[in-house]
Write an enzyme that holds these catalytic residues in place. Structure first.
Site, short mmCIF file in Angstrom:
data_model
loop_
_atom_site.label_atom_id
_atom_site.label_comp_id
_atom_site.label_asym_id
_atom_site.label_seq_id
_atom_site.Cartn_x
_atom_site.Cartn_y
_atom_site.Cartn_z
N LEU A 67 0.82 -1.22 0.00
CA LEU A 67 0.00 0.00 0.00
C LEU A 67 0.85 1.26 0.00
O LEU A 67 0.43 2.29 0.51
CB LEU A 67 -0.93 -0.01 1.23
CG LEU A 67 -1.81 -1.25 1.36
CD1 LEU A 67 -2.56 -1.24 2.69
CD2 LEU A 67 -2.77 -1.35 0.18
N CYS A 68 2.00 1.20 -0.60
CA CYS A 68 2.97 2.30 -0.60
C CYS A 68 2.92 3.03 -1.95
O CYS A 68 2.55 2.45 -2.97
CB CYS A 68 4.36 1.71 -0.35
SG CYS A 68 5.71 2.90 -0.38
N ALA A 69 3.33 4.27 -1.96
CA ALA A 69 3.42 5.02 -3.22
C ALA A 69 4.43 4.38 -4.18
O ALA A 69 4.35 4.59 -5.39
CB ALA A 69 3.81 6.47 -2.94
N PHE A 70 5.37 3.59 -3.65
CA PHE A 70 6.38 2.93 -4.47
C PHE A 70 5.99 1.50 -4.87
O PHE A 70 6.77 0.79 -5.50
CB PHE A 70 7.73 2.89 -3.74
CG PHE A 70 8.34 4.24 -3.53
CD1 PHE A 70 8.94 4.92 -4.58
CD2 PHE A 70 8.31 4.85 -2.28
CE1 PHE A 70 9.50 6.18 -4.40
CE2 PHE A 70 8.86 6.10 -2.09
CZ PHE A 70 9.46 6.77 -3.15
N THR A 71 4.78 1.07 -4.55
CA THR A 71 4.37 -0.32 -4.79
C THR A 71 4.46 -0.69 -6.27
O THR A 71 4.73 -1.85 -6.59
CB THR A 71 2.95 -0.58 -4.24
OG1 THR A 71 2.97 -0.34 -2.84
CG2 THR A 71 2.48 -1.99 -4.51
#
Length: 192
Positions: A67-71
């Site tokens: 659930l990360c912006a970098f996923t």
């Protein structure tokens, strides 16, 4: 009096030399501890994984989160793995909730990664990568190099002997020249 002073000076200079030698060994890595490559990670697919099972192969270890912006880097990690796996590169994804951005269960992480990103690279269960509860590999990494993941998708490149080649922050894309040039160099060293 002069003989006593000379003796003290000799002992002091001897201690200084020993201190300098110890400092040199620590700085050059000769006296530092080895990375823990033998403590198993639990695999999200069942069974266990150890970094030592890939002796002779470079390994890119990446702490991940769903659930990360970098996923979206999952897509590029899989592409990197596809590009280099036949040459020997292993990409190990280590899902972690240390930054509160992972799904609630290992089953959800596995399903998410397979369905959304088509991952087939080695992957651990949700594992701590920082602090007192960090997996022993990450604890030894911190002691050996001072590196602790500061966010999701930090990357650690190990050579075929398990030595740290380099570390990369989240912002460095897995397919960047910065990473691929290091992988090419390690693979060339191993083949030649």
């Amino acid at each position: 009096m002069h003989i006593k002073a000379a003796k003290k000076l000799f002992i002091l200079s001897k201690r200084i030399c020993v201190g300098i030698m110890v400092a040199f060994l620590v700085v050059t890595g000769s006296a530092s501890m080895a990375l823990d490559r033998d403590t198993p990670f639990e695999s999200i697919y069942g069974g266990t994984l150890t970094l030592s099972q890939w002796e002779g192969q470079p390994v890119l270890v990446v702490n991940t989160a769903s659930l990360c912006a970098f996923t979206d880097q999952y897509r590029d990690l899989q592409a990197l793995y596809d590009r280099y796996r036949d040459a020997g590169l292993v990409v190990l994804a280590v899902p972690s909730d240390d930054f509160n951005q992972e799904l609630a269960s290992n089953a959800e992480v596995k399903e998410f990664c397979e369905l959304i990103y088509g991952l087939d690279m080695p992957m651990t269960i949700i594992t701590s990568v920082k602090g007192r509860d960090a997996h022993p590999f990450y604890q030894s990494l911190r002691k050996e190099t001072g590196f602790t993941p500061r966010w999701n998708f930090n990357k650690v490149l190990l050579d075929g002997e398990g030595n740290v080649v380099d570390t990369f922050p989240s912002q460095i894309n897995p397919l960047s020249d910065e990473i691929t040039m290091q992988i090419d160099r390690v693979l060339a060293d191993l083949s030649g």
